[in-house]
Design an enzyme around this catalytic site. Structure first.
Site, PDB file in Angstrom:
ATOM      1  N   LEU A  67      20.211 -31.184  11.823  1.00  0.00           N
ATOM      2  CA  LEU A  67      21.620 -30.794  11.758  1.00  0.00           C
ATOM      3  C   LEU A  67      22.427 -31.775  10.926  1.00  0.00           C
ATOM      4  O   LEU A  67      23.228 -31.375  10.063  1.00  0.00           O
ATOM      5  CB  LEU A  67      22.191 -30.689  13.175  1.00  0.00           C
ATOM      6  CG  LEU A  67      23.683 -30.353  13.289  1.00  0.00           C
ATOM      7  CD1 LEU A  67      24.016 -29.055  12.568  1.00  0.00           C
ATOM      8  CD2 LEU A  67      24.079 -30.267  14.767  1.00  0.00           C
ATOM      9  N   TYR A  68      22.222 -33.058  11.149  1.00  0.00           N
ATOM     10  CA  TYR A  68      22.975 -34.074  10.420  1.00  0.00           C
ATOM     11  C   TYR A  68      22.666 -34.007   8.925  1.00  0.00           C
ATOM     12  O   TYR A  68      23.582 -34.021   8.088  1.00  0.00           O
ATOM     13  CB  TYR A  68      22.632 -35.459  10.973  1.00  0.00           C
ATOM     14  CG  TYR A  68      23.427 -36.581  10.362  1.00  0.00           C
ATOM     15  CD1 TYR A  68      24.791 -36.700  10.588  1.00  0.00           C
ATOM     16  CD2 TYR A  68      22.804 -37.543   9.574  1.00  0.00           C
ATOM     17  CE1 TYR A  68      25.523 -37.740  10.041  1.00  0.00           C
ATOM     18  CE2 TYR A  68      23.528 -38.587   9.020  1.00  0.00           C
ATOM     19  CZ  TYR A  68      24.882 -38.680   9.254  1.00  0.00           C
ATOM     20  OH  TYR A  68      25.604 -39.705   8.701  1.00  0.00           O
ATOM     21  N   ALA A  69      21.390 -33.927   8.572  1.00  0.00           N
ATOM     22  CA  ALA A  69      21.012 -33.873   7.165  1.00  0.00           C
ATOM     23  C   ALA A  69      21.531 -32.612   6.497  1.00  0.00           C
ATOM     24  O   ALA A  69      21.958 -32.633   5.339  1.00  0.00           O
ATOM     25  CB  ALA A  69      19.494 -33.962   7.026  1.00  0.00           C
TER      26      ALA A  69
END
Length: 246
Positions: free
Chosen positions: A154-156
């Protein structure tokens, strides 16, 4: 030597970590700085006091980047408080790490709202207030180039969207003399990811330099991109990651 010469700057998420280091570095370079914060007013006041100690003006605003109105409204507030807006630094961010199957819809909505939508809306609002020589600098992550293990999907994903945003902004705004660039920090020693934390050794070993970076080292790159020496630099990605992607 001062390179910002009284420029007006907004740093989102400027009360801690990379955002605070950037706000202070740009003030030392001669800028008047407005910044947003969401949690600790006391910490924000400390940053404001340190900015003012450089002889520059400081303005602080509580704004939640997950709120669309706050994300765009903070830009107009800063431009009004400072009298104009020369530089926007999209530093605010949210990180939710964990196995793919554990991520909730609420996690997805908040991370995309803070990391992507807020940067888009702030940049859109800033473009309407900036003139020739304006700068938009966005903070990405080394995980857009190399995801070293599971848990960062999700962060990437959210930070990778900032590359497309930056390159598109460069094309949209280049004709007006406004530059847009993105900085990708590697493992940086901050409160959220301390260099002596439980997962720090593995992160440091993934870099070519074998250590965490400092928020001040990232701020130095932002200061370059915000200053006059980067006049012919736009639509570009800059890694401050100790060789994480090498």
């Amino acid at each position: 030597m001062s390179t910002m010469n009284g420029k007006a700057v907004l740093v989102t998420g400027g009360s801690r970590g990379i955002g605070a280091a950037t706000a202070l570095r740009l003030a030392r370079e001669g800028a008047d700085v407005a910044f947003t914060y969401v949690a600790s007013e006391e910490r924000a006041k400390e940053v404001a006091a340190r900015i003012e100690a450089t002889g520059r003006k400081a303005f602080m605003l509580r704004a939640d980047a997950a709120d669309a109105g706050d994300a765009a409204g903070a830009v107009d507030w800063a431009a009004d408080a400072l009298g104009r807006l020369d530089v926007l630094v999209n530093s605010v961010g949210a990180g939710v790490l964990g196995p793919l199957e554990t991520l909730t819809l609420a996690d997805v909505d908040r991370v995309l709202a803070v990391n992507v939508r807020a940067a888009f809306l702030a940049s859109q609002a800033a473009a309407a207030r900036m003139h020739e020589g304006g700068r938009i600098v966005t903070i990405g992550t080394c995980m857009t180039a190399r995801v070293p293990g599971p848990g960062g999907t999700l962060y990437a994903t959210s930070k990778s969207a900032l590359i497309g945003l930056t390159k598109s902004l460069a094309r949209e705004l280049g004709g007006r003399g406004i530059n847009a660039n993105v900085v990708h920090p590697g493992p940086i020693d901050t409160e959220m990811n301390p260099a002596d934390g439980p997962f720090a050794q593995g992160q440091a070993e993934m870099t070519a330099l074998g250590r965490f970076g400092t928020a001040e080292e990232v701020a130095a790159m932002v200061a370059f991109l915000a200053g006059p020496d980067a006049a012919y630099v736009t639509g570009a990605e800059f890694s401050v990651d100790g060789g994480h992607a090498a």
